[in-house]
Scaffold this motif. Structure first.
Motif, PDB file in Angstrom:
ATOM      1  N   MET A 378    -113.834 -45.352 -39.712  1.00  0.00           N
ATOM      2  CA  MET A 378    -114.386 -44.249 -38.937  1.00  0.00           C
ATOM      3  C   MET A 378    -115.886 -44.062 -39.158  1.00  0.00           C
ATOM      4  O   MET A 378    -116.496 -43.176 -38.552  1.00  0.00           O
ATOM      5  N   TYR A 381    -116.044 -46.075 -35.826  1.00  0.00           N
ATOM      6  CA  TYR A 381    -115.117 -45.839 -34.721  1.00  0.00           C
ATOM      7  C   TYR A 381    -114.552 -44.421 -34.778  1.00  0.00           C
ATOM      8  O   TYR A 381    -114.381 -43.854 -35.865  1.00  0.00           O
ATOM      9  N   PRO A 382    -114.211 -43.831 -33.614  1.00  0.00           N
ATOM     10  CA  PRO A 382    -113.775 -42.431 -33.586  1.00  0.00           C
ATOM     11  C   PRO A 382    -112.336 -42.193 -34.006  1.00  0.00           C
ATOM     12  O   PRO A 382    -111.927 -41.048 -34.182  1.00  0.00           O
ATOM     13  N   THR A 383    -111.556 -43.260 -34.162  1.00  0.00           N
ATOM     14  CA  THR A 383    -110.169 -43.093 -34.603  1.00  0.00           C
ATOM     15  C   THR A 383    -109.908 -44.011 -35.799  1.00  0.00           C
ATOM     16  O   THR A 383    -110.496 -45.090 -35.902  1.00  0.00           O
ATOM     17  N   PRO A 384    -109.015 -43.598 -36.708  1.00  0.00           N
ATOM     18  CA  PRO A 384    -108.721 -44.429 -37.886  1.00  0.00           C
ATOM     19  C   PRO A 384    -107.718 -45.519 -37.556  1.00  0.00           C
ATOM     20  O   PRO A 384    -107.024 -45.470 -36.530  1.00  0.00           O
ATOM     21  N   THR A 385    -107.631 -46.499 -38.429  1.00  0.00           N
ATOM     22  CA  THR A 385    -106.536 -47.459 -38.308  1.00  0.00           C
ATOM     23  C   THR A 385    -105.266 -46.794 -38.821  1.00  0.00           C
ATOM     24  O   THR A 385    -105.308 -45.835 -39.598  1.00  0.00           O
ATOM     25  N   ARG A 386    -104.135 -47.298 -38.371  1.00  0.00           N
ATOM     26  CA  ARG A 386    -102.855 -46.712 -38.822  1.00  0.00           C
ATOM     27  C   ARG A 386    -102.650 -46.978 -40.310  1.00  0.00           C
ATOM     28  O   ARG A 386    -102.026 -46.174 -41.016  1.00  0.00           O
ATOM     29  N   LYS A 417    -114.686 -35.812 -37.148  1.00  0.00           N
ATOM     30  CA  LYS A 417    -113.381 -36.340 -36.754  1.00  0.00           C
ATOM     31  C   LYS A 417    -112.641 -36.910 -37.962  1.00  0.00           C
ATOM     32  O   LYS A 417    -111.420 -36.757 -38.080  1.00  0.00           O
ATOM     33  N   VAL A 421    -109.002 -35.777 -39.439  1.00  0.00           N
ATOM     34  CA  VAL A 421    -107.885 -36.683 -39.739  1.00  0.00           C
ATOM     35  C   VAL A 421    -107.318 -36.387 -41.126  1.00  0.00           C
ATOM     36  O   VAL A 421    -106.094 -36.323 -41.315  1.00  0.00           O
ATOM     37  N   THR A 425    -103.488 -34.960 -41.405  1.00  0.00           N
ATOM     38  CA  THR A 425    -102.574 -35.875 -42.106  1.00  0.00           C
ATOM     39  C   THR A 425    -102.047 -35.255 -43.393  1.00  0.00           C
ATOM     40  O   THR A 425    -100.847 -35.346 -43.687  1.00  0.00           O
TER      41      THR A 425
END
Length: 575
Positions: A378, A381-386, A417, A421, A425
């Motif tokens: 992040m 990138y705006p989203t994390p990896t699973r 962001k 997360v 989470t």
């Protein structure tokens, strides 16, 4: 209505945890009438002149209409409580590293509003004036906006690292390229030249050894030794970041290079003096290899600092793992620096080592932060990896006190962001842990040496057991130095812990501990008056309401006027 069990103990006694024995299977604290038979406290009393009381009774609790004083409630926790209720409060604390991407007052306010509990300043980067500005902006937000964000400085430590590589940010090392590593001071850009910080960095190094950057970001082979300098060939291409850490490997084993260096450098001591003058709350000590260094710093702070500053030891070397227990005992908390630790031990061992450190910290009642690469992707990138989400979830499942963002917040484009997360989470995993009853089967190491300390442990352990079995909405604790609050947190209760204190440094220290909402309030020597006052203030703010069940733990510190230790557990239902 309240159920009250209390103990007043001084002298030599053995305390056995009181158990609530309900003849009826279901106990509803919200009903208008409650009768619960108690298995009262069992005490073996030594032949001393002491006073012991054990009381079981029921009473009605009515909020007083006349209230004076104010309640230092963190605006973030207050909003979360109103929106989600007691059980919706997040218990895992969040630490954000402050850097160029998030250092303005607007950025800091967004992080505080997003759930940041502790702001970390890495003293490896930026100027003294830059750090001073950030600290003062955080304190301004706390004072003017009602946040409760504590400040941590992280010392640079004695380590091999890149001083300069001639580029303002990162530089790419390509496969087969030849680089020169030197201790010579230079200004400006020298292509393929890297300045190291320690003159003896090449001592003991042989041709054929590997020079690894930041635990594997890039790897070089030593092809020539020229005085104190090294010519190296890039064999594993990657990025060289500013102040990247260097390590040497030979035949698959780390070549130790830090043993000649002190834990705290002259720059570190200067940074510590700066932190004292700015009123920081925590110091994270880098590259701690034994307990003596921690004890030395704590003694120094006790003599020099006008307010309490907690010392956290960073576990990031193989030697620190060998002396883990003594380091944890000496420190006020631990940071698991997985990035640097992963340089010194095989990366496949990191998950089990993390779990071991977390377990030892809980046994010894010290807060633990899981740090490094939680949401590394992040940064860009705006989203994390699973996989990153699973990593965060595992740290929460292990009941770590706190999670830390590093580059994600300091230099990343999506710091807020990333913080969101962590928040969502951790909240989801905490709910799952409660539903799965993950607390079963834990056996605690006894911490206390004196009788009062042993009693405090038992009181808090029993209080959490009562809170969980009775399903109360919250636990209230009244504490001077935070010890009773930390003992409650150690047991990881289902309901949140509201810690009332009149000591600001205690309040800020508790921002790092699992499940605790610290509140600053004027307290008197009258325990019952404190309880009535604080519950009344919370009710006027809409934080508690009729029917809420609260378990109250109080610790009346002995004084010359009242030498008897008085500790109590009460369960109150608001009417």
């Amino acid at each position: 209505m309240a159920i009250l069990t209390s103990m007043a103990v001084a002298g030599g006694s053995d305390l056995v945890c009181p158990r609530i024995i309900a003849k009826n299977a279901a106990v509803n604290l919200r009903s208008s009438v409650l009768a619960v038979p108690f298995g009262l406290v069992k005490l073996r009393v030594a032949k001393l002149g002491i006073r012991v009381q054990a009381i079981g009774n029921a009473e009605r609790f009515q909020i007083s209409e006349s209230l004076e004083g104010s309640l230092g409630f963190d605006v973030m926790s207050e909003g979360e409580l109103k929106e989600k209720g007691f059980m919706g409060l997040r218990k895992t604390k969040l630490v954000c590293t402050i850097g160029p991407a998030c250092c303005s007052i607007e950025d800091l306010e967004r992080l505080a509003a997003g759930g940041m509990n502790v702001a970390r300043l890495n003293m490896c980067h930026n100027s003294r004036e830059w750090h001073r500005g950030v600290i003062r902006r955080i304190k301004k937000l706390n004072e003017e906006k009602g946040f409760c964000v504590s400040v941590m400085i992280d010392t640079e430590g004695s380590q091999l690292h890149v001083v300069d590589h001639g580029a303002p940010s990162s530089v790419k090392a390509k496969d087969g390229s030849i680089w020169f590593f030197t201790t010579e001071n230079f200004e400006g850009c020298r292509p393929f030249t890297v300045q190291a910080n320690y003159e003896g960095f090449s001592e003991g190094i042989k041709v054929g050894d590997e020079l690894v950057i930041d635990g594997g970001m890039a790897t070089f082979e030593v092809i020539e030794i020229i005085g104190n300098d090294l010519r190296c060939k890039c064999v594993d291409p990657g990025l060289l970041l500013p102040r990247a850490k260097l390590s040497f490997w030979r035949d698959g084993k780390l070549v130790g290079k830090n043993h000649e260096l002190p834990t705290l450098s002259s720059k570190d001591w200067s940074d510590i003096e700066f932190g004292i003058s700015e009123g920081i709350d925590f110091i994270a000590m880098s590259f701690v290899n034994d307990a003596d260094a921690v004890k030395h710093l704590k003694n120094y702070l006790s003599n020099k600092a006008p307010r309490s500053i907690r010392v956290l030891a960073k576990i990031e070397s193989l030697e620190s793992l060998h002396k883990l227990v003594e380091i944890v005992e000496a420190s006020d908390g631990i940071m698991v620096a997985r990035g640097d630790l992963g340089v010194e031990i095989p990366f496949e061992q990191i998950p089990t080592v993390q779990q071991k450190i977390t377990y030892v910290c809980r046994q010894l009642n010290k807060p633990v932060i899981i740090a490094s690469q939680l949401l590394e992707s992040m940064i860009e990138y705006p989203t994390p990896t699973r996989a990153e989400v699973a990593d965060v979830s595992e740290a929460v499942r292990q009941y770590a006190d706190a999670l830390m963002l590093s580059g994600e917040s300091a230099i990343g484009s999506f710091g807020n962001k990333a913080l969101s997360v962590l928040q969502t989470t951790s909240s989801r995993m905490e709910l799952w842990s409660r539903e799965e009853n993950q607390q079963s089967g834990l056996h605690w190491h006894e911490l206390g040496l004196s009788l009062p300390d042993k009693i405090a442990e038992q009181v808090c352990s029993c209080a959490v057991e009562m809170a969980n079995k009775l399903g109360v909405d919250a636990i209230f604790v009244y504490t001077k130095n935070g010890h009773m609050a930390s003992l409650l947190s150690r047991n990881r209760p289902n309901p949140p812990i509201f810690a009332f204190t009149d000591n600001d440094s205690t309040r800020m220290a508790l921002t790092l501990q699992w499940g605790i909402v610290p509140l600053l309030v004027d307290l008197s020597d009258d325990v019952e008056a404190n309880i009535s006052k604080t519950i009344g203030l919370l009710k006027t703010k809409g934080m508690v309401k009729e029917g809420d069940a609260l378990l109250v733990v109080s610790d009346d510190i002995p004084s010359s006027a009242n030498p008897t230790v008085f500790q109590s557990i009460q369960v109150k239902t608001i009417v």
